[in-house]
Design a protein around this motif. Sequence first.
Motif, short mmCIF file in Angstrom:
data_model
loop_
_atom_site.label_atom_id
_atom_site.label_comp_id
_atom_site.label_asym_id
_atom_site.label_seq_id
_atom_site.Cartn_x
_atom_site.Cartn_y
_atom_site.Cartn_z
N ASP A 24 -5.38 -12.95 24.08
CA ASP A 24 -5.50 -13.60 22.77
C ASP A 24 -5.44 -12.52 21.71
OD1 ASP A 24 -5.78 -16.25 23.60
OD2 ASP A 24 -7.89 -15.95 24.05
N SER A 25 -4.57 -12.71 20.72
CA SER A 25 -4.45 -11.74 19.61
C SER A 25 -5.01 -12.36 18.34
CB SER A 25 -2.99 -11.37 19.38
OG SER A 25 -2.49 -10.67 20.49
N TYR A 26 -5.75 -11.56 17.62
CA TYR A 26 -6.33 -11.99 16.34
C TYR A 26 -5.88 -10.99 15.29
CZ TYR A 26 -9.14 -14.71 19.52
OH TYR A 26 -9.53 -15.57 20.50
N ARG A 27 -5.40 -11.50 14.16
CA ARG A 27 -4.76 -10.64 13.17
C ARG A 27 -5.24 -10.98 11.76
NH1 ARG A 27 0.82 -8.11 13.42
NH2 ARG A 27 1.44 -7.83 11.27
N VAL A 28 -5.39 -9.94 10.95
CA VAL A 28 -5.62 -10.11 9.52
C VAL A 28 -4.52 -9.33 8.82
CG1 VAL A 28 -7.25 -8.18 9.36
CG2 VAL A 28 -7.33 -9.97 7.66
N GLU A 29 -3.92 -9.96 7.82
CA GLU A 29 -2.85 -9.33 7.06
C GLU A 29 -3.29 -9.24 5.61
OE1 GLU A 29 1.48 -10.86 6.18
OE2 GLU A 29 1.24 -10.34 8.30
N PHE A 30 -3.09 -8.09 5.00
CA PHE A 30 -3.57 -7.85 3.65
C PHE A 30 -2.47 -8.12 2.62
CE2 PHE A 30 -6.04 -5.24 6.56
CZ PHE A 30 -7.30 -5.70 6.28
N SER A 31 -2.87 -8.18 1.35
CA SER A 31 -1.93 -8.54 0.29
C SER A 31 -0.79 -7.54 0.14
CB SER A 31 -2.67 -8.68 -1.04
OG SER A 31 -3.34 -7.49 -1.35
N ASP A 32 -1.00 -6.27 0.54
CA ASP A 32 0.08 -5.28 0.44
C ASP A 32 0.96 -5.24 1.68
OD1 ASP A 32 -1.60 -4.09 2.25
OD2 ASP A 32 -1.74 -2.17 1.21
N GLY A 33 0.72 -6.14 2.63
CA GLY A 33 1.53 -6.21 3.84
C GLY A 33 0.97 -5.42 5.00
N SER A 34 -0.05 -4.61 4.78
CA SER A 34 -0.67 -3.90 5.89
C SER A 34 -1.44 -4.90 6.74
CB SER A 34 -1.58 -2.78 5.39
OG SER A 34 -2.58 -3.28 4.53
N TRP A 35 -1.72 -4.54 8.00
CA TRP A 35 -2.34 -5.50 8.91
C TRP A 35 -3.25 -4.80 9.91
CZ3 TRP A 35 -0.94 -4.22 13.82
CH2 TRP A 35 0.23 -3.47 13.97
N ARG A 36 -4.11 -5.59 10.51
CA ARG A 36 -5.04 -5.12 11.55
C ARG A 36 -5.04 -6.20 12.62
NH1 ARG A 36 -9.77 -3.58 8.45
NH2 ARG A 36 -8.82 -1.55 8.26
N ILE A 107 -2.46 -16.45 10.59
CA ILE A 107 -2.80 -15.08 10.20
C ILE A 107 -3.65 -15.17 8.95
CG2 ILE A 107 -1.94 -12.88 9.37
CD1 ILE A 107 0.59 -13.39 11.00
N GLN A 108 -4.85 -14.66 9.02
CA GLN A 108 -5.74 -14.66 7.86
C GLN A 108 -5.26 -13.60 6.87
OE1 GLN A 108 -8.47 -16.65 7.41
NE2 GLN A 108 -8.74 -15.77 5.40
N ARG A 109 -5.12 -13.97 5.64
CA ARG A 109 -4.66 -13.02 4.62
C ARG A 109 -5.85 -12.49 3.84
NH1 ARG A 109 0.44 -12.87 5.57
NH2 ARG A 109 1.62 -14.75 5.89
N GLY A 110 -5.97 -11.18 3.79
CA GLY A 110 -7.07 -10.53 3.09
C GLY A 110 -6.65 -10.06 1.72
N LEU A 111 -7.60 -9.62 0.93
CA LEU A 111 -7.33 -9.22 -0.44
C LEU A 111 -6.94 -7.75 -0.57
CD1 LEU A 111 -10.25 -11.10 -2.20
CD2 LEU A 111 -7.86 -11.78 -2.03
N LYS A 112 -7.69 -6.87 0.06
CA LYS A 112 -7.48 -5.44 -0.12
C LYS A 112 -6.71 -4.88 1.06
CE LYS A 112 -9.99 -1.20 -0.99
NZ LYS A 112 -11.29 -0.55 -0.97
#
Length: 137
Positions: A24-36, A107-112
């Motif tokens: 199972d993969s869980y991902r957060v993507e930020f507003s500048d396109g970077s991701w974790r 994909i959850q999108r984060g702010l920073k």
Amino acid sequence: MAVLSRYGLLASLLWLGGCDLLTDSYRVEFSDGSWREIAITPFSDEAHWREGCATGEIFTDLVLPLKRGKKVEGKQPLLIGGERFELDGDSLYRSNGMVFGHSPDHIQRGLKGIDACRGLRPVRGGLPKLKARGFGD
């Protein structure tokens, strides 16, 4: 006999592919396109942690120890690399409030964004302009 051969084929495919098919993969993507991204295999005691930039550069690729707590009311506490997380359905919650969505469905999108990616991001108009030969000046 045909049923046994089907199950044998399925079992051999799982054995060849390993438990990675169940990851199972869980991902957060930020507003500048970077991701974790954090990948967790159900029967493993390790988690795969990756971070990258919008430019395609992956700057963190780690395998961290994973400890699982007992499920309480559908939520399972996890300790990934010494940091507390909580698995609740299709979301993975970090101790600082960040939500990792189950990917690729959500994909959850984060702010920073991630600080290390800011230096790699090309400035608007900063890329060289290419000219094709034989097309005017």
